[in-house]
Design a protein around this motif. Structure first.
Motif, PDB file in Angstrom:
ATOM      1  N   ARG A 109       0.793  -1.232   0.000  1.00  0.00           N
ATOM      2  CA  ARG A 109       0.000   0.000   0.000  1.00  0.00           C
ATOM      3  C   ARG A 109       0.819   1.273   0.000  1.00  0.00           C
ATOM      4  NH1 ARG A 109      -2.171  -3.951   2.916  1.00  0.00           N
ATOM      5  NH2 ARG A 109      -4.225  -4.662   2.236  1.00  0.00           N
ATOM      6  N   ASN A 111       7.812   1.979  12.358  1.00  0.00           N
ATOM      7  CA  ASN A 111       7.264   2.272  11.027  1.00  0.00           C
ATOM      8  C   ASN A 111       7.638   3.712  10.686  1.00  0.00           C
ATOM      9  OD1 ASN A 111       5.448   2.826   8.800  1.00  0.00           O
ATOM     10  ND2 ASN A 111       4.248   1.053   9.471  1.00  0.00           N
ATOM     11  N   THR A 136       4.044  -2.846   9.180  1.00  0.00           N
ATOM     12  CA  THR A 136       2.686  -3.179   8.740  1.00  0.00           C
ATOM     13  C   THR A 136       1.784  -1.962   8.873  1.00  0.00           C
ATOM     14  OG1 THR A 136       0.724  -4.548   9.132  1.00  0.00           O
ATOM     15  CG2 THR A 136       2.208  -4.247  11.005  1.00  0.00           C
ATOM     16  N   SER A 137       0.868  -1.843   7.915  1.00  0.00           N
ATOM     17  CA  SER A 137      -0.058  -0.696   7.919  1.00  0.00           C
ATOM     18  C   SER A 137      -1.223  -0.938   8.862  1.00  0.00           C
ATOM     19  CB  SER A 137      -0.584  -0.440   6.498  1.00  0.00           C
ATOM     20  OG  SER A 137      -1.275  -1.584   6.034  1.00  0.00           O
TER      21      SER A 137
HETATM   22  P1  OAD Z   1       1.250  -2.703   3.723  1.00  0.00           P
HETATM   23  O1  OAD Z   1       1.806  -2.478   2.353  1.00  0.00           O
HETATM   24  O2  OAD Z   1      -0.192  -2.472   3.936  1.00  0.00           O
HETATM   25  O3  OAD Z   1       2.045  -1.765   4.754  1.00  0.00           O
HETATM   26  C1  OAD Z   1       3.442  -1.698   4.762  1.00  0.00           C
HETATM   27  C2  OAD Z   1       3.861  -0.807   5.920  1.00  0.00           C
HETATM   28  O4  OAD Z   1       5.271  -0.848   6.032  1.00  0.00           O
HETATM   29  C3  OAD Z   1       3.469   0.667   5.781  1.00  0.00           C
HETATM   30  O5  OAD Z   1       2.816   1.111   6.960  1.00  0.00           O
HETATM   31  C4  OAD Z   1       4.809   1.384   5.584  1.00  0.00           C
HETATM   32  O6  OAD Z   1       4.814   2.669   6.165  1.00  0.00           O
HETATM   33  C5  OAD Z   1       5.752   0.452   6.314  1.00  0.00           C
HETATM   34  N1  OAD Z   1       7.149   0.486   5.853  1.00  0.00           N
HETATM   35  C6  OAD Z   1       7.647   0.761   4.623  1.00  0.00           C
HETATM   36  N2  OAD Z   1       8.982   0.654   4.603  1.00  0.00           N
HETATM   37  C7  OAD Z   1       9.372   0.300   5.867  1.00  0.00           C
HETATM   38  C8  OAD Z   1      10.625   0.015   6.480  1.00  0.00           C
HETATM   39  N3  OAD Z   1      11.792   0.072   5.802  1.00  0.00           N
HETATM   40  N4  OAD Z   1      10.623  -0.339   7.792  1.00  0.00           N
HETATM   41  C9  OAD Z   1       9.460  -0.415   8.503  1.00  0.00           C
HETATM   42  N5  OAD Z   1       8.248  -0.164   7.958  1.00  0.00           N
HETATM   43  C10 OAD Z   1       8.201   0.185   6.659  1.00  0.00           C
HETATM   44  O7  OAD Z   1       1.690  -4.186   4.159  1.00  0.00           O
HETATM   45  P2  OAD Z   1       1.076  -5.103   5.309  1.00  0.00           P
HETATM   46  O8  OAD Z   1       0.617  -4.306   6.466  1.00  0.00           O
HETATM   47  O9  OAD Z   1       2.037  -6.184   5.548  1.00  0.00           O
HETATM   48  O10 OAD Z   1      -2.235  -9.924   2.783  1.00  0.00           O
HETATM   49  O11 OAD Z   1      -0.190  -5.709   4.573  1.00  0.00           O
HETATM   50  C11 OAD Z   1      -0.986  -6.632   5.263  1.00  0.00           C
HETATM   51  C12 OAD Z   1      -1.535  -7.647   4.302  1.00  0.00           C
HETATM   52  O12 OAD Z   1      -2.181  -6.976   3.223  1.00  0.00           O
HETATM   53  C13 OAD Z   1      -0.495  -8.508   3.627  1.00  0.00           C
HETATM   54  O13 OAD Z   1      -0.083  -9.599   4.411  1.00  0.00           O
HETATM   55  C14 OAD Z   1      -1.231  -8.972   2.412  1.00  0.00           C
HETATM   56  C15 OAD Z   1      -1.859  -7.668   1.983  1.00  0.00           C
HETATM   57  O14 OAD Z   1      -2.986  -7.779   1.217  1.00  0.00           O
HETATM   58  C16 OAD Z   1      -2.254 -11.141   2.212  1.00  0.00           C
HETATM   59  O15 OAD Z   1      -1.440 -11.480   1.386  1.00  0.00           O
HETATM   60  C17 OAD Z   1      -3.356 -12.020   2.693  1.00  0.00           C
END
Ligand code: OAD
Length: 260
Positions: free
Chosen positions: A41, A221, A196-197
């Protein structure tokens, strides 16, 4: 909620870790960003900003057109195979070795397998893995997703579709894995929530359970999330930077041959 610069809180967090008996690191796509795997995202590079998850990563999409889902996930797997765990993954594996007298569980939403590859022993993959195929009807067939398996095929045991062993949109999480993740979260003294978002349920509920059960919740984050309001510490830093600094604070003199 305390928002501070990462460097200023390492001593405080390190003390919490030293006193803890159980630690959970809950990770999302941001942890693998430094490996070159796009998050879902974030801005222009976010996977869901460029493709429709309903087409390429939902159970309805798979039933409509398995080839589209298969091909998209196959490309993602190729990228994952091509890249590797980054300093953030390696620091979390190092943290496990530093706190070897405690229980450290990694609960990950990531499907890339990088925590295990980096060396963590206790990993719960609540959204499954891109490295394995299984029978959609769960007849018992499962196999590594090998290089040669480029086309959807029927389960060799029962004829139902074979499919990647990960959670597609519209599907429930594996109850055994998620129950284990819930139990560990509820027992955690320190619960790290990294990259994670905090938008996808039910996984996003784990930090809330942890907090309600008495854990100190530490979010790492670069950006604010809904968890930032709830967390005890909300640290604006990249995962690699934070965990490397935490390990350095906990074990400044340790020489670890596996560190990069
Ligand atoms: P997202 O893409 O929703 O969020 C990624 C988060 O990581 C954001 O809040 C960014 O600000 C943060 N971020 C980016 N770079 C970073 C870094 N270097 N260090 C720390 N944080 C950083 O990804 P998820 O929350 O993992 O589901 O998404 C949750 C689920 O949505 C995934 O598991 C997937 C997706 O649809 C399935 O596959 C079922």
């Amino acid at each position: 909620m305390k928002e501070r610069l990462a460097m200023a809180v390492h001593d405080e967090i390190a003390s919490l870790v030293r006193r803890a008996a159980e630690i959970v690191v809950f990770s999302g796509a941001g942890l693998s960003a430094d490996s070159g795997i796009p998050t879902f995202r974030d801005g222009a590079t976010g996977l869901w900003n460029n493709v429709d998850p309903d087409e390429v990563a939902s159970i309805d999409g798979f039933m409509r057109n398995p080839r589209v889902v298969w091909n998209w996930l196959r490309e993602l797997k190729n990228l994952v195979d091509d890249r590797q765990p980054n300093p953030g993954h390696r620091a979390i594996a190092r943290l496990e070795r530093i706190v070897a007298d405690k229980r450290l569980t990694v609960v990950t939403q990531n499907i890339d397998g990088y925590h295990s590859r980096a060396g963590n022993a206790d990993v719960l993959e609540v959204h499954g893995t891109i490295h394995r195929l299984r029978c959609h009807a769960r007849c018992g067939f499962a196999d590594e997703w090998g290089e040669d398996l480029r086309e959807p095929f029927p389960c060799p045991q029962c004829g139902a579709p074979a499919r990647p062993d990960l959670v597609l949109f519209g599907e429930a999480l594996d109850p055994e894995v998620f129950t284990a993740a819930g139990r560990r979260s509820a027992r955690a003294d320190v619960f790290f929530c990294v990259g994670t978002s905090f938008t996808v349920q039910p996984a996003a509920h784990l930090p809330v359970w942890a907090k309600a059960s008495g854990a100190t919740v530490v979010e790492i984050n670069p950006h604010r999330t809904p968890l930032s309001e709830v967390a005890d510490y909300s640290i604006r830093a990249g995962a690699s930077q934070f965990f490397a600094a935490l390990c350095q604070t906990l074990a400044p003199d340790a020489v670890d041959a596996t560190d990069a």
